[in-house]
Design an enzyme around this catalytic site. Structure first.
Site, PDB file in Angstrom:
ATOM      1  N   GLU A  17       3.891  -2.294  -6.225  1.00 41.00           N
ATOM      2  CA  GLU A  17       4.790  -2.945  -5.281  1.00 41.00           C
ATOM      3  C   GLU A  17       4.950  -4.443  -5.494  1.00 41.00           C
ATOM      4  O   GLU A  17       5.941  -5.021  -5.043  1.00 41.00           O
ATOM      5  CB  GLU A  17       4.313  -2.677  -3.845  1.00 41.00           C
ATOM      6  CG  GLU A  17       4.426  -1.201  -3.470  1.00 41.00           C
ATOM      7  CD  GLU A  17       3.961  -0.895  -2.062  1.00 41.00           C
ATOM      8  OE1 GLU A  17       3.325  -1.758  -1.425  1.00 41.00           O
ATOM      9  OE2 GLU A  17       4.235   0.229  -1.598  1.00 41.00           O
ATOM     10  N   GLU A  31      -1.270   0.770  -5.773  1.00 43.32           N
ATOM     11  CA  GLU A  31      -0.122   0.491  -4.913  1.00 43.32           C
ATOM     12  C   GLU A  31       0.233  -0.995  -4.907  1.00 43.32           C
ATOM     13  O   GLU A  31       1.407  -1.356  -4.938  1.00 43.32           O
ATOM     14  CB  GLU A  31      -0.385   0.994  -3.489  1.00 43.32           C
ATOM     15  CG  GLU A  31      -0.322   2.493  -3.359  1.00 43.32           C
ATOM     16  CD  GLU A  31       1.096   3.054  -3.441  1.00 43.32           C
ATOM     17  OE1 GLU A  31       2.078   2.286  -3.323  1.00 43.32           O
ATOM     18  OE2 GLU A  31       1.224   4.274  -3.618  1.00 43.32           O
ATOM     19  N   GLU A  52      11.276  -7.687  -1.763  1.00 46.87           N
ATOM     20  CA  GLU A  52      10.656  -8.976  -2.045  1.00 46.87           C
ATOM     21  C   GLU A  52       9.148  -8.825  -1.928  1.00 46.87           C
ATOM     22  O   GLU A  52       8.660  -7.915  -1.266  1.00 46.87           O
ATOM     23  CB  GLU A  52      11.090 -10.044  -1.035  1.00 46.87           C
ATOM     24  CG  GLU A  52      12.555 -10.383  -1.007  1.00 46.87           C
ATOM     25  CD  GLU A  52      12.864 -11.400   0.087  1.00 46.87           C
ATOM     26  OE1 GLU A  52      12.318 -12.530   0.013  1.00 46.87           O
ATOM     27  OE2 GLU A  52      13.621 -11.059   1.004  1.00 46.87           O
ATOM     28  N   GLY A  84       0.824  -1.198   0.000  1.00 47.75           N
ATOM     29  CA  GLY A  84       0.000   0.000   0.000  1.00 47.75           C
ATOM     30  C   GLY A  84       0.855   1.243   0.000  1.00 47.75           C
ATOM     31  O   GLY A  84       2.084   1.173   0.012  1.00 47.75           O
TER      32      GLY A  84
END
Length: 129
Positions: free
Chosen positions: A57, A53, A100, A37
């Protein structure tokens, strides 16, 4: 003068009984794990920010399903809006703000950058996902 709070949107994405987490590559909480987020841009729809987001990500495309809750803390200008979301596409790969990205059982989470993530996950588990 009014100092507006910052709004962050996150998603809880489940897969096979596990939840999606990122290992942070940003200064705050670097190397620790958290729910995907980030901040909502001015004029952006909160649900769209949460999905954006996750994609930025983790490389996953999600559909936001329901509001899990709003979370804030005394002394912090950040209001976190948490959503449950369903994975609809993409390929799991960490983005530039993540070292990761992986799925973890809620009972065996890695070291968290933000303790509030435990509260958010508990609220999510208390509702229907």
């Amino acid at each position: 003068v009014y100092y507006d709070p910052k709004v962050a949107a996150i998603c809880i994405v489940a897969r096979e009984g596990k939840v999606l987490m990122i290992r942070r590559a940003t200064e705050l909480g670097y190397g620790l794990w958290g729910l995907p987020g980030g901040y909502v841009d001015r004029g952006e729809v909160v649900e769209e920010a949460a999905a954006r987001e996750v994609w930025e990500e983790t490389g996953l495309i999600v559909e936001v399903n329901r509001l899990v809750g709003l979370f804030s803390q005394t002394g912090s200008p950040v209001i976190v809006v948490a959503f449950a979301a369903t994975e609809t596409g993409g390929k799991l790969a960490p983005g530039p703000e993540a070292l990761e990205a992986d799925f973890f059982p809620t009972g065996k989470l890695p070291e968290l950058a933000f303790p509030r993530d435990t509260e958010i996950l508990a609220q999510w588990q208390g509702g229907s996902s």
